[in-house]
Design a protein around this motif. Structure first.
Motif, short mmCIF file in Angstrom:
data_model
loop_
_atom_site.label_atom_id
_atom_site.label_comp_id
_atom_site.label_asym_id
_atom_site.label_seq_id
_atom_site.Cartn_x
_atom_site.Cartn_y
_atom_site.Cartn_z
N GLY A 146 0.77 -1.38 0.04
CA GLY A 146 -0.01 -0.04 -0.02
C GLY A 146 0.76 1.19 0.13
O GLY A 146 0.22 2.08 0.21
N VAL A 147 1.96 1.38 -0.16
CA VAL A 147 2.85 2.31 -0.32
C VAL A 147 2.98 2.85 -1.90
O VAL A 147 3.41 2.03 -2.71
CB VAL A 147 4.38 1.97 0.26
CG1 VAL A 147 5.40 3.37 0.11
CG2 VAL A 147 4.50 1.66 1.65
N PRO A 148 2.63 4.17 -2.03
CA PRO A 148 2.41 4.64 -3.40
C PRO A 148 4.05 4.72 -4.08
O PRO A 148 5.01 4.82 -3.32
CB PRO A 148 1.91 5.87 -3.39
CG PRO A 148 1.09 6.09 -2.09
CD PRO A 148 1.94 5.01 -1.19
N PHE A 149 4.30 4.20 -5.26
CA PHE A 149 5.64 3.96 -5.88
C PHE A 149 6.31 5.54 -5.60
O PHE A 149 7.39 5.42 -5.44
CB PHE A 149 5.59 3.84 -7.35
CG PHE A 149 6.86 3.75 -8.02
CD1 PHE A 149 7.44 2.47 -7.74
CD2 PHE A 149 7.35 4.79 -8.78
CE1 PHE A 149 8.98 2.19 -8.48
CE2 PHE A 149 8.59 4.57 -9.55
CZ PHE A 149 9.33 3.61 -9.15
N ALA A 150 5.70 6.54 -5.81
CA ALA A 150 6.29 7.94 -5.94
C ALA A 150 6.84 8.12 -4.60
O ALA A 150 7.93 9.42 -4.35
CB ALA A 150 5.33 9.06 -6.31
N THR A 151 6.37 7.62 -3.57
CA THR A 151 6.90 7.95 -2.15
C THR A 151 8.00 7.24 -1.80
O THR A 151 8.63 7.47 -0.56
CB THR A 151 5.87 7.76 -1.06
OG1 THR A 151 5.68 6.48 -0.88
CG2 THR A 151 4.71 8.73 -1.50
N ILE A 152 8.54 6.37 -2.57
CA ILE A 152 9.66 5.41 -2.17
C ILE A 152 11.05 6.27 -2.30
O ILE A 152 11.28 6.72 -3.57
CB ILE A 152 9.77 4.02 -2.91
CG1 ILE A 152 8.61 3.37 -2.49
CG2 ILE A 152 11.04 3.29 -2.44
CD1 ILE A 152 8.26 2.11 -3.41
N PRO A 153 11.91 6.78 -1.35
CA PRO A 153 12.92 7.77 -1.60
C PRO A 153 14.18 6.98 -2.25
O PRO A 153 15.12 6.60 -1.39
CB PRO A 153 13.20 8.20 -0.10
CG PRO A 153 12.85 7.23 0.69
CD PRO A 153 11.61 6.33 0.01
N LEU A 154 14.28 6.52 -3.53
CA LEU A 154 15.18 5.49 -4.28
C LEU A 154 16.76 6.56 -3.98
O LEU A 154 17.48 5.86 -4.02
CB LEU A 154 14.98 5.45 -5.47
CG LEU A 154 13.53 4.73 -5.69
CD1 LEU A 154 13.33 4.44 -7.10
CD2 LEU A 154 13.72 3.37 -4.93
N ASP A 155 16.55 7.76 -4.27
CA ASP A 155 17.88 8.65 -4.04
C ASP A 155 18.16 9.10 -2.89
O ASP A 155 19.38 9.59 -2.73
CB ASP A 155 17.69 9.75 -5.06
CG ASP A 155 17.53 9.28 -6.54
OD1 ASP A 155 18.43 8.60 -7.21
OD2 ASP A 155 16.57 9.35 -7.20
N SER A 156 17.43 8.78 -1.79
CA SER A 156 17.71 9.33 -0.39
C SER A 156 19.04 8.69 -0.06
O SER A 156 19.27 7.52 -0.01
CB SER A 156 16.95 9.02 0.66
OG SER A 156 17.09 9.42 1.74
N GLY A 157 20.12 9.80 0.53
CA GLY A 157 21.25 9.34 0.87
C GLY A 157 22.57 9.30 -0.14
O GLY A 157 23.43 9.28 0.13
N GLY A 158 21.95 9.48 -1.45
CA GLY A 158 22.85 9.54 -2.42
C GLY A 158 23.82 10.78 -2.32
O GLY A 158 23.48 11.82 -2.04
#
Length: 75
Positions: free
Chosen positions: A8-20
């Motif tokens: 139930g987590v929308p794709f857009a809210t997943i922080p893929l770049d966080s910490g880069g």
């Protein structure tokens, strides 16, 4: 990612770049700079006033076509 989306987590809210890690290209103001990230120059906004642009910099979040930058590596 599929597991997160299935939960139930929308794709857009997943922080893929966080910490880069990013590299400073040019400071434009106290709150804005150009940074190099993933081989491209991005506009970057500080996550707070007084950010030390010369220290280690990390992506906190992607906001549209800009990055929000922090000096503390996000988890």
């Amino acid at each position: 990612l599929a597991a997160a989306r299935g939960a139930g987590v929308p794709f857009a809210t997943i922080p893929l770049d966080s910490g880069g890690r990013v590299e400073l290209v040019k400071v434009l103001s106290d709150l804005r700079a150009e940074v190099n990230y993933r081989g491209a120059v991005w506009m970057a906004d500080s996550d707070r006033p007084g950010l030390d642009w010369n220290g280690p910099l990390y992506v906190k979040e992607v906001r549209g076509t800009s990055l929000v930058i922090t000096s503390e590596k996000p988890n």
